[in-house]
Design a protein around this motif. Structure first.
Motif, PDB file in Angstrom:
ATOM      1  N   ILE A  16       9.425   1.213   1.162  1.00  0.00           N
ATOM      2  CA  ILE A  16       8.097   0.637   1.406  1.00  0.00           C
ATOM      3  C   ILE A  16       7.871   0.625   2.908  1.00  0.00           C
ATOM      4  O   ILE A  16       8.682   0.067   3.667  1.00  0.00           O
ATOM      5  N   CYS A  17       6.764   1.263   3.342  1.00  0.00           N
ATOM      6  CA  CYS A  17       6.427   1.219   4.766  1.00  0.00           C
ATOM      7  C   CYS A  17       4.982   0.761   4.891  1.00  0.00           C
ATOM      8  O   CYS A  17       4.336   0.482   3.877  1.00  0.00           O
ATOM      9  N   HIS A  18       4.486   0.687   6.110  1.00  0.00           N
ATOM     10  CA  HIS A  18       3.201   0.007   6.282  1.00  0.00           C
ATOM     11  C   HIS A  18       2.090   0.881   6.827  1.00  0.00           C
ATOM     12  O   HIS A  18       1.039   0.380   7.205  1.00  0.00           O
ATOM     13  N   ASP A  19       2.320   2.177   6.964  1.00  0.00           N
ATOM     14  CA  ASP A  19       1.222   3.042   7.413  1.00  0.00           C
ATOM     15  C   ASP A  19       1.388   4.448   6.846  1.00  0.00           C
ATOM     16  O   ASP A  19       2.481   4.857   6.454  1.00  0.00           O
ATOM     17  N   LYS A  20       0.256   5.144   6.848  1.00  0.00           N
ATOM     18  CA  LYS A  20       0.163   6.454   6.219  1.00  0.00           C
ATOM     19  C   LYS A  20       1.082   7.481   6.914  1.00  0.00           C
ATOM     20  O   LYS A  20       1.741   8.282   6.260  1.00  0.00           O
ATOM     21  N   ALA A  21       1.108   7.415   8.245  1.00  0.00           N
ATOM     22  CA  ALA A  21       1.884   8.398   9.003  1.00  0.00           C
ATOM     23  C   ALA A  21       3.378   8.258   8.684  1.00  0.00           C
ATOM     24  O   ALA A  21       4.085   9.263   8.511  1.00  0.00           O
TER      25      ALA A  21
ATOM     26  N   PRO B 296       0.784  -1.242   0.000  1.00  0.00           N
ATOM     27  CA  PRO B 296       0.000   0.000   0.000  1.00  0.00           C
ATOM     28  C   PRO B 296       0.819   1.297   0.000  1.00  0.00           C
ATOM     29  O   PRO B 296       0.377   2.298  -0.546  1.00  0.00           O
ATOM     30  N   TYR B 297       1.986   1.300   0.634  1.00  0.00           N
ATOM     31  CA  TYR B 297       2.708   2.575   0.794  1.00  0.00           C
ATOM     32  C   TYR B 297       4.118   2.499   0.230  1.00  0.00           C
ATOM     33  O   TYR B 297       4.957   1.750   0.727  1.00  0.00           O
ATOM     34  N   ILE B 298       4.354   3.276  -0.801  1.00  0.00           N
ATOM     35  CA  ILE B 298       5.688   3.303  -1.419  1.00  0.00           C
ATOM     36  C   ILE B 298       6.075   4.744  -1.688  1.00  0.00           C
ATOM     37  O   ILE B 298       5.240   5.552  -2.087  1.00  0.00           O
TER      38      ILE B 298
END
Ligand SMILES: Cc1ncc(COP(=O)(O)O)c(C=O)c1O
Length: 372
Positions: A197-202, A54-56
């Motif tokens: 690549i991380c796993h949350d919006k913040a 989801p987050y890149i």
């Protein structure tokens, strides 16, 4: 212009030039060539879908996301890492004032040996930074168990692992952050480039501030960031190249299987095991030479191939722990890293890219076969 007929370890995946021209024309029309432009946003969306994450955040290379990951997670003190990698892995720690602590690797694939991590943990340890070497997944479950037990963060240098999946899931979801390199030599390239690549919006928001000098809006700087932004030209090139990467991986798969068939009976040539539950990107084809069984040393074979214009590379030799900035560390001794030394002394990555064909592999194997 003379065409280069050398067989090189890799060759850049270049999209058709005529298909790239309309992208350039559009960029010229838009008059927006960097700073989170249209193509940057489009490539983030496309990669997020392709990689199933989801987050890149896109970067100008694969080194900056490593450096930024350490900043974003506020890592300090000591970090456990591998000496069997490209030197950027350890440099990213050094640039953040962090002490690298080298742990030995597994003989079967060159990845961090999870049985040896706990012994290297001290009160100063804050994170583990493993590498999915050659795109082969680390033992992510064991690493996470250790990280949870000791309250450590995990940052994967996944520079080689574009598109790799384990049990149907992207390996980029493991740990707190993973980073990719889109360098010209990689399975998928944006000329130079990389991603985090991380796993949350913040966390993504924090990373996007960090890669843009720390700007949060026009007039406010909220952290001491750096300039890591990918420009529009490379983003557009990346968007186009994404259309061709599956076919390139398919060709690499064929090449890997030809190598496996043709090398399996040569004494003293060891390959990394084929792992069936992994969707590989076939980014490298390392072989390990046992001189006693094969007859000549790795370096002699390397030179022999070179004399026939076949250019393998000795990834990863020399080990990072032997380079002058790091060789003085307690953990850098050969006694502490026997397997990493063994692999580094034996490895050659054979030519592996989408442009190779059956004849090339026959030629390479015949030289390896007759090389003893
Ligand atoms: C394991 C590993 N980490 C980091 C990097 C750095 O990536 P880049 O060259 O895109 O900065 C590379 C690049 O080759 C690599 O192989």
């Amino acid at each position: 212009m003379a065409v280069n007929t050398d067989i090189t370890v890799t060759s850049p995946l270049l999209p058709p030039l005529d298909e790239f021209i309309p992208y350039l024309e559009d960029i010229w029309k838009r008059k927006w060539i960097t700073n989170n432009g249209f193509y940057h946003q489009e490539l983030e969306k496309a990669l997020s879908e392709y990689l199933k994450i989801p987050y890149i955040s896109l970067f100008t290379n694969g080194t900056l996301p490593l450096m930024v990951a350490l900043q974003a997670l506020r890592i300090s003190g000591e970090v456990i890492t591998t000496p069997y990698s490209f030197v950027a892995t350890t440099h990213a720690l050094w640039w953040n004032g962090i002490k690298p602590v080298f742990v030995d690797v597994e003989e079967k694939n060159g990845n961090l040996d999870t049985d040896k991590i706990e012994a290297a943990i001290t009160p100063k340890t804050t994170a583990i930074m493993p590498v999915h070497v050659y795109g082969n997944p680390c033992n992510t479950e064991a690493i996470q168990l250790i990280a949870d037990k000791y309250g450590l963060k995990v940052i994967y240098d996944a520079a080689h692992a574009f598109g790799v999946e384990k049990d149907g899931k992207s390996i980029l979801i493991a740990g707190d952050i993973s980073t990719l390199s889109f360098h010209a030599t990689k399975t998928y390239n944006t000329v130079e480039g990389g991603a985090l690549i991380c796993h949350d919006k913040a966390t993504k928001k924090r990373i996007d501030y960090l890669k843009n000098f720390g700007f949060a809006g026009e007039t406010e700087v909220v952290m001491p960031g750096i300039n890591g932004k990918m420009d529009e030209i490379r983003s557009a090139y990346g968007l186009l190249n994404l259309k061709y990467v599956d076919a390139a991986i398919e060709q690499r798969k064929k090449i890997a299987s030809l190598y496996r068939q043709q090398l399996q009976d040569i004494p003293g040539i060891k390959m990394v095991d084929d792992i069936s539950h992994v969707k590989s990107n076939y980014s490298y084809f390392p072989v390990f030479i046992n001189k006693d069984e094969y007859g000549i040393s790795r370096d002699e074979l390397y030179e022999k191939l070179k004399s026939r214009n076949i250019y393998g590379r000795r990834y990863f030799y020399p080990l990072i722990s032997t380079f002058s900035p790091y060789r003085g560390l307690d953990s850098a001794t050969e006694d502490n890293l026997p397997i990493a030394h063994k692999l580094a002394d034996r490895v050659i990555c054979l030519p592996m890219h989408h442009g190779l064909n059956e004849e090339d592999i026959k030629l390479i194997v015949s030289i390896i076969n007759g090389g003893r």
